[in-house]
Design a protein around this motif. Structure first.
Motif, PDB file in Angstrom:
ATOM      1  N   GLN A 133       0.835  -1.213   0.000  1.00  0.00           N
ATOM      2  CA  GLN A 133       0.000   0.000   0.000  1.00  0.00           C
ATOM      3  C   GLN A 133       0.864   1.255   0.000  1.00  0.00           C
ATOM      4  O   GLN A 133       0.594   2.227  -0.708  1.00  0.00           O
ATOM      5  CB  GLN A 133      -0.911  -0.001   1.234  1.00  0.00           C
ATOM      6  CG  GLN A 133      -1.945  -1.117   1.227  1.00  0.00           C
ATOM      7  CD  GLN A 133      -2.432  -1.458   2.633  1.00  0.00           C
ATOM      8  OE1 GLN A 133      -2.250  -0.691   3.571  1.00  0.00           O
ATOM      9  NE2 GLN A 133      -3.051  -2.622   2.777  1.00  0.00           N
ATOM     10  N   GLU A 134       1.941   1.187   0.792  1.00  0.00           N
ATOM     11  CA  GLU A 134       2.842   2.332   0.900  1.00  0.00           C
ATOM     12  C   GLU A 134       3.536   2.619  -0.432  1.00  0.00           C
ATOM     13  O   GLU A 134       3.593   3.752  -0.892  1.00  0.00           O
ATOM     14  CB  GLU A 134       3.888   1.976   1.966  1.00  0.00           C
ATOM     15  CG  GLU A 134       4.449   3.122   2.717  1.00  0.00           C
ATOM     16  CD  GLU A 134       5.106   2.613   4.010  1.00  0.00           C
ATOM     17  OE1 GLU A 134       4.378   2.305   4.953  1.00  0.00           O
ATOM     18  OE2 GLU A 134       6.344   2.523   4.056  1.00  0.00           O
ATOM     19  N   ARG A 135       4.026   1.551  -1.064  1.00  0.00           N
ATOM     20  CA  ARG A 135       4.750   1.709  -2.331  1.00  0.00           C
ATOM     21  C   ARG A 135       3.821   2.213  -3.432  1.00  0.00           C
ATOM     22  O   ARG A 135       4.212   3.045  -4.257  1.00  0.00           O
ATOM     23  CB  ARG A 135       5.356   0.364  -2.747  1.00  0.00           C
ATOM     24  CG  ARG A 135       6.549  -0.067  -1.890  1.00  0.00           C
ATOM     25  CD  ARG A 135       7.840   0.496  -2.453  1.00  0.00           C
ATOM     26  NE  ARG A 135       8.949   0.419  -1.524  1.00  0.00           N
ATOM     27  CZ  ARG A 135       9.792  -0.620  -1.434  1.00  0.00           C
ATOM     28  NH1 ARG A 135       9.613  -1.675  -2.217  1.00  0.00           N
ATOM     29  NH2 ARG A 135      10.806  -0.601  -0.599  1.00  0.00           N
ATOM     30  N   ILE A 136       2.584   1.701  -3.463  1.00  0.00           N
ATOM     31  CA  ILE A 136       1.657   2.118  -4.519  1.00  0.00           C
ATOM     32  C   ILE A 136       1.216   3.561  -4.285  1.00  0.00           C
ATOM     33  O   ILE A 136       1.135   4.355  -5.228  1.00  0.00           O
ATOM     34  CB  ILE A 136       0.453   1.160  -4.599  1.00  0.00           C
ATOM     35  CG1 ILE A 136       0.912  -0.171  -5.200  1.00  0.00           C
ATOM     36  CG2 ILE A 136      -0.666   1.744  -5.461  1.00  0.00           C
ATOM     37  CD1 ILE A 136      -0.126  -1.243  -5.233  1.00  0.00           C
ATOM     38  N   ALA A 137       0.977   3.934  -3.028  1.00  0.00           N
ATOM     39  CA  ALA A 137       0.603   5.319  -2.733  1.00  0.00           C
ATOM     40  C   ALA A 137       1.709   6.265  -3.191  1.00  0.00           C
ATOM     41  O   ALA A 137       1.452   7.267  -3.873  1.00  0.00           O
ATOM     42  CB  ALA A 137       0.342   5.486  -1.239  1.00  0.00           C
ATOM     43  N   ALA A 138       2.952   5.917  -2.863  1.00  0.00           N
ATOM     44  CA  ALA A 138       4.077   6.777  -3.243  1.00  0.00           C
ATOM     45  C   ALA A 138       4.207   6.838  -4.761  1.00  0.00           C
ATOM     46  O   ALA A 138       4.428   7.911  -5.341  1.00  0.00           O
ATOM     47  CB  ALA A 138       5.367   6.257  -2.610  1.00  0.00           C
ATOM     48  N   ALA A 139       4.048   5.696  -5.422  1.00  0.00           N
ATOM     49  CA  ALA A 139       4.183   5.658  -6.880  1.00  0.00           C
ATOM     50  C   ALA A 139       3.071   6.459  -7.549  1.00  0.00           C
ATOM     51  O   ALA A 139       3.309   7.187  -8.517  1.00  0.00           O
ATOM     52  CB  ALA A 139       4.164   4.203  -7.361  1.00  0.00           C
ATOM     53  N   LEU A 140       1.841   6.341  -7.035  1.00  0.00           N
ATOM     54  CA  LEU A 140       0.734   7.108  -7.612  1.00  0.00           C
ATOM     55  C   LEU A 140       0.984   8.608  -7.437  1.00  0.00           C
ATOM     56  O   LEU A 140       0.759   9.390  -8.372  1.00  0.00           O
ATOM     57  CB  LEU A 140      -0.592   6.722  -6.945  1.00  0.00           C
ATOM     58  CG  LEU A 140      -1.265   5.452  -7.479  1.00  0.00           C
ATOM     59  CD1 LEU A 140      -2.442   5.062  -6.593  1.00  0.00           C
ATOM     60  CD2 LEU A 140      -1.736   5.634  -8.925  1.00  0.00           C
ATOM     61  N   ASN A 141       1.474   9.000  -6.259  1.00  0.00           N
ATOM     62  CA  ASN A 141       1.752  10.419  -6.039  1.00  0.00           C
ATOM     63  C   ASN A 141       2.783  10.940  -7.041  1.00  0.00           C
ATOM     64  O   ASN A 141       2.637  12.029  -7.589  1.00  0.00           O
ATOM     65  CB  ASN A 141       2.216  10.655  -4.594  1.00  0.00           C
ATOM     66  CG  ASN A 141       1.086  10.431  -3.591  1.00  0.00           C
ATOM     67  OD1 ASN A 141      -0.086  10.314  -3.975  1.00  0.00           O
ATOM     68  ND2 ASN A 141       1.429  10.363  -2.313  1.00  0.00           N
ATOM     69  N   GLU A 142       3.823  10.128  -7.286  1.00  0.00           N
ATOM     70  CA  GLU A 142       4.839  10.521  -8.275  1.00  0.00           C
ATOM     71  C   GLU A 142       4.238  10.589  -9.680  1.00  0.00           C
ATOM     72  O   GLU A 142       4.519  11.510 -10.446  1.00  0.00           O
ATOM     73  CB  GLU A 142       5.966   9.470  -8.312  1.00  0.00           C
ATOM     74  CG  GLU A 142       6.954   9.522  -7.171  1.00  0.00           C
ATOM     75  CD  GLU A 142       8.039   8.455  -7.360  1.00  0.00           C
ATOM     76  OE1 GLU A 142       9.213   8.809  -7.266  1.00  0.00           O
ATOM     77  OE2 GLU A 142       7.706   7.276  -7.618  1.00  0.00           O
ATOM     78  N   ALA A 143       3.433   9.582 -10.013  1.00  0.00           N
ATOM     79  CA  ALA A 143       2.889   9.495 -11.365  1.00  0.00           C
ATOM     80  C   ALA A 143       1.891  10.620 -11.647  1.00  0.00           C
ATOM     81  O   ALA A 143       1.830  11.147 -12.766  1.00  0.00           O
ATOM     82  CB  ALA A 143       2.228   8.132 -11.579  1.00  0.00           C
ATOM     83  N   TYR A 144       1.126  11.013 -10.621  1.00  0.00           N
ATOM     84  CA  TYR A 144       0.224  12.162 -10.790  1.00  0.00           C
ATOM     85  C   TYR A 144       1.037  13.421 -11.083  1.00  0.00           C
ATOM     86  O   TYR A 144       0.753  14.167 -12.009  1.00  0.00           O
ATOM     87  CB  TYR A 144      -0.625  12.375  -9.531  1.00  0.00           C
ATOM     88  CG  TYR A 144      -2.000  11.723  -9.590  1.00  0.00           C
ATOM     89  CD1 TYR A 144      -3.060  12.359 -10.245  1.00  0.00           C
ATOM     90  CD2 TYR A 144      -2.238  10.494  -8.992  1.00  0.00           C
ATOM     91  CE1 TYR A 144      -4.320  11.767 -10.297  1.00  0.00           C
ATOM     92  CE2 TYR A 144      -3.497   9.902  -9.038  1.00  0.00           C
ATOM     93  CZ  TYR A 144      -4.535  10.545  -9.692  1.00  0.00           C
ATOM     94  OH  TYR A 144      -5.784   9.969  -9.743  1.00  0.00           O
ATOM     95  N   ALA A 145       2.080  13.626 -10.256  1.00  0.00           N
ATOM     96  CA  ALA A 145       2.876  14.840 -10.396  1.00  0.00           C
ATOM     97  C   ALA A 145       3.544  14.905 -11.762  1.00  0.00           C
ATOM     98  O   ALA A 145       3.719  15.977 -12.345  1.00  0.00           O
ATOM     99  CB  ALA A 145       3.920  14.907  -9.280  1.00  0.00           C
ATOM    100  N   ALA A 146       3.907  13.730 -12.306  1.00  0.00           N
ATOM    101  CA  ALA A 146       4.620  13.706 -13.588  1.00  0.00           C
ATOM    102  C   ALA A 146       3.664  13.727 -14.779  1.00  0.00           C
ATOM    103  O   ALA A 146       4.109  13.705 -15.928  1.00  0.00           O
ATOM    104  CB  ALA A 146       5.505  12.462 -13.640  1.00  0.00           C
ATOM    105  N   GLY A 147       2.355  13.738 -14.513  1.00  0.00           N
ATOM    106  CA  GLY A 147       1.403  13.837 -15.613  1.00  0.00           C
ATOM    107  C   GLY A 147       1.027  12.522 -16.267  1.00  0.00           C
ATOM    108  O   GLY A 147       0.423  12.508 -17.338  1.00  0.00           O
TER     109      GLY A 147
END
Lengths: 454, 210
Positions: A133-147
């Protein structure tokens, strides 16, 4: 031995410590498939996945492209639900994919949404998997920011929110209609099919695609390299590569990505490249080929290839890719009880044959093992089993809404058919001595549970 | 304890607005309540019912189905020993027995100091690392009796605080969707065809040129 040189499709980044970061994912070809896809027509993306003949990796093994095609045309909105509720005993692959390469999964989710036209995606991770859950949350946050996720992805008119959601401990939620119930905020109990096939009536009764984590993780490779390249790997109906977890009495247990349809059980269990053989070089007694729900296999099945239709015909299934090896020292009755107990504990209670039947099966097996078995118990086990799964055949028939009940019958049918003398020995020993063996020794002091209402 | 705090209320609203219908946020919100108090308090369920627009009984109905939700206080550390088939074959039941002896409680109970709750759990997806256990859902692989004792000592001495948060906390990173990147929840009655599926209208002059 058939150790093929098939490429690693979904575990290619497992050797990299920082594979879960966006930087590393992009540096190793990440999100290139998404860039390629958004320049293609969505229907063309679907065609590539159909050409790949990608079978679902969750357990049932249904072709993903065909499943997508079941959405009724012109009915909107459609949803995508990612099944990350991995909990079939012996299964250990989706958690690794989510923890080690979360961006690969997110890219797969985006490709599926783009192809099928899903307006929103829900990534349902098993409750107990805190790191995933932690890894996916962090990855989603990065992916949102990167468009890559959200509004106007990569500057196109493709927009979709991917929502991380998580469960709270219930095996049955891995069944797709129970997963949808859980995602609607309800008790995770399966729905009757028909009419509630998710592709037609799923989340909020809208068309919904439910795909397994491993299934979706294959999509970036398929789009980047083409469906034909994927279909060129493997054999017959089983294309590409697949992850198998080999656990139990083996020297080097592990999760291995191998070419699907070609590699055999013997390769996986005995090759030094994989599980390395049985502990202490003992003899093989039995192995579970596809998770706790599958009928057991024996030495004579070792040379079967890991190919869906071949294994189906041989009387079991590859299920969720979980191979559990039991050596000659294993007590078949004890192992059988443990698997049955799992299903009894995880029965959701909706259907009577499963709710009552699995619990009776557990109790009867426990008393046999404890030395309190009755001579009529072996027939009784089969009678109760027959009420859950009429005919005790393979593939199983069921008197229940979902396959959980019949899954408890598989180990009993297997163990009783193959190891009946062991059951009889427990019965005979019981009639002589009446000494329970499954009761654990007393503990020093029993403390009151905290917060118990005095 | 209690209703959600002001901070958690903010997190709760953010979670609710991600879903097409508020009731879908129920399980994440119950986790939030458990993170706040270490268990799901009755008042928290009433509060969650208000937030998502259902009755407290419906919240309890969902809450009581799932094993991870504890409706009474449990130990600061929830020790879940797997005894399912792969772990059983590799000594999971013996490990559980040792854990019972070491902690002085049977599985399902809490030590009198309120530090440990021990559970006998089903498969936790670490089958190749058997026997395994989780402490507050953090894994311990191929654990021996000696390693178990060491772990208990370390937890008692607070030496694992960085790695193992108190019971109730799962992921320590939350999803956060920036307002300018948000595509928005799609309501079930929003029957518009997704924009990227609609073929672009051909410009008039191009049609004329044919």
């Amino acid at each position: 031995m058939t150790i093929t040189d098939a490429p690693k499709i979904i575990t290619s980044r497992f050797g990299l410590e920082d594979a879960h970061t966006l930087t590393r994912y992009e540096a190793t070809g990440g999100y290139q498939a998404l860039r390629k896809a958004v320049a293609m027509a969505p229907a063309t993306v679907v065609d590539e996945v159909k050409a790949a003949s990608l079978l679902g990796r969750g357990g049932a093994g249904f072709p993903a492209g065909v499943k997508w095609g079941f959405c009724p045309p012109g009915v909107w909105p459609r949803y995508l639900v990612v099944n990350g509720d991995e909990s079939e005993p012996g299964t250990y692959k989706d958690r690794m994919l989510m923890e080690r390469d979360p961006h690969q999964l997110i890219e797969g989710v985006l490709l599926a949404c783009y192809a099928v036209g899903c307006g929103q995606a829900f990534l349902y991770v098993r409750g107990e998997m805190a790191l995933a859950q932690e890894r996916i949350a962090a990855a989603l946050n990065e992916a949102y920011a990167a468009g890559y996720v959200g509004k106007n992805i990569l500057g196109t008119d493709f927009s979709v929110d991917v929502v991380l959601t998580w469960g709270a401990g219930a095996y049955i939620v891995g069944e797709e209609t129970a997963l949808i119930e859980s995602l609607e905020g309800n008790r995770g109990m399966p729905r009757l099919k028909p009419p509630f096939f998710p592709a037609a009536k799923g989340l909020y009764l809208q068309p919904t695609i439910v795909n397994n984590v491993e299934t979706l993780c294959n999509l970036p490779w398929i789009i980047a390299n083409g469906g034909a390249a994927f279909a060129a790997l493997g054999a017959e109906s089983s294309t590409g590569t697949r992850m198998f977890a080999v656990s139990g009495h083996v020297k080097t247990p592990g999760v291995f990505e191998v070419e699907y349809g070609v590699t055999t059980f013997r390769d996986l269990i005995y090759s030094p490249v994989y599980a390395g053989g049985i502990l202490g070089d003992r003899e093989l007694k039995a192995f579970i080929p596809g998770g706790a729900s599958s009928p057991w296999f024996y030495a004579e099945h070792l040379d079967l290839p890991l190919e869906k239709s071949t294994v189906d015909k041989a009387g079991s299934m590859l299920g969720s890719g979980a191979i559990v090896v039991m050596d000659e020292t294993t007590d078949a009755v004890k192992a059988c009880l443990r698997v049955v107990r799992f299903f009894a504990r995880e029965s959701c209670g909706k259907c009577t044959p499963c709710r009552e039947g699995t619990n009776w099966l557990e109790r009867i097996l426990a008393r046999i093992l404890d030395g309190y078995g009755r001579p009529s118990d072996l027939d009784l086990l089969m009678d109760v089993s027959d009420n859950i799964s009429p005919g005790i055949a393979w593939p199983p028939k069921q008197t229940t809404i979902c396959p959980l009940g019949p899954s408890a019958v598989s180990p009993i049918a297997s163990a009783l058919q193959r190891f009946r003398p062991e059951f009889e020995a427990h019965l005979a020993r019981g009639l002589q001595s009446r000494v329970p063996v499954s009761v654990s020794a007393p503990v020093r002091a029993a403390a009151a549970p905290a917060g118990s209402h005095g | 304890m209690a209703r959600l705090s002001a901070d958690n209320l903010g997190i709760a609203s953010e979670i609710i607005e991600r879903y097409p219908l508020p009731k879908s946020a129920l399980i994440p919100l119950l986790h939030l309540a458990q993170e706040q108090d270490g268990y799901v308090a009755d008042d928290a369920m009433v509060h969650i019912a208000e937030l998502v627009g259902v009755t407290p009984a419906e919240v309890l109905g969902t809450c009581s189905f799932y094993e991870m939700f504890k409706r009474e206080p449990v130990g600061r550390y929830l020790v879940n020993v797997c005894t399912n088939i792969s772990c059983q074959l590799m000594g999971g039941e013996e490990l559980l027995h040792h854990a019972e002896q070491r902690l002085g409680i049977k599985a399902g109970n809490t030590t009198t100091d309120g530090l440990f709750t021990l559970e006998d759990v089903e498969c936790i997806a670490a089958c190749t690392e058997a026997p395994c256990l989780q402490v507050n859902y953090r894994y311990r692989h191929r654990i021996t009796n000696e390693e178990f004792d060491q772990m208990v000592d370390d937890l008692q001495g607070g030496r694992l605080d960085a790695e193992v948060p108190p019971h109730g906390t799962l992921a320590r990173v939350r999803q956060s969707i920036p307002a300018d990147r948000r595509a928005g929840a799609i309501a079930p009655d929003d029957d518009r065809e997704p924009a990227w599926l609609v073929p672009p209208a051909e410009p008039d002059d191009e049609v004329a040129a044919r």
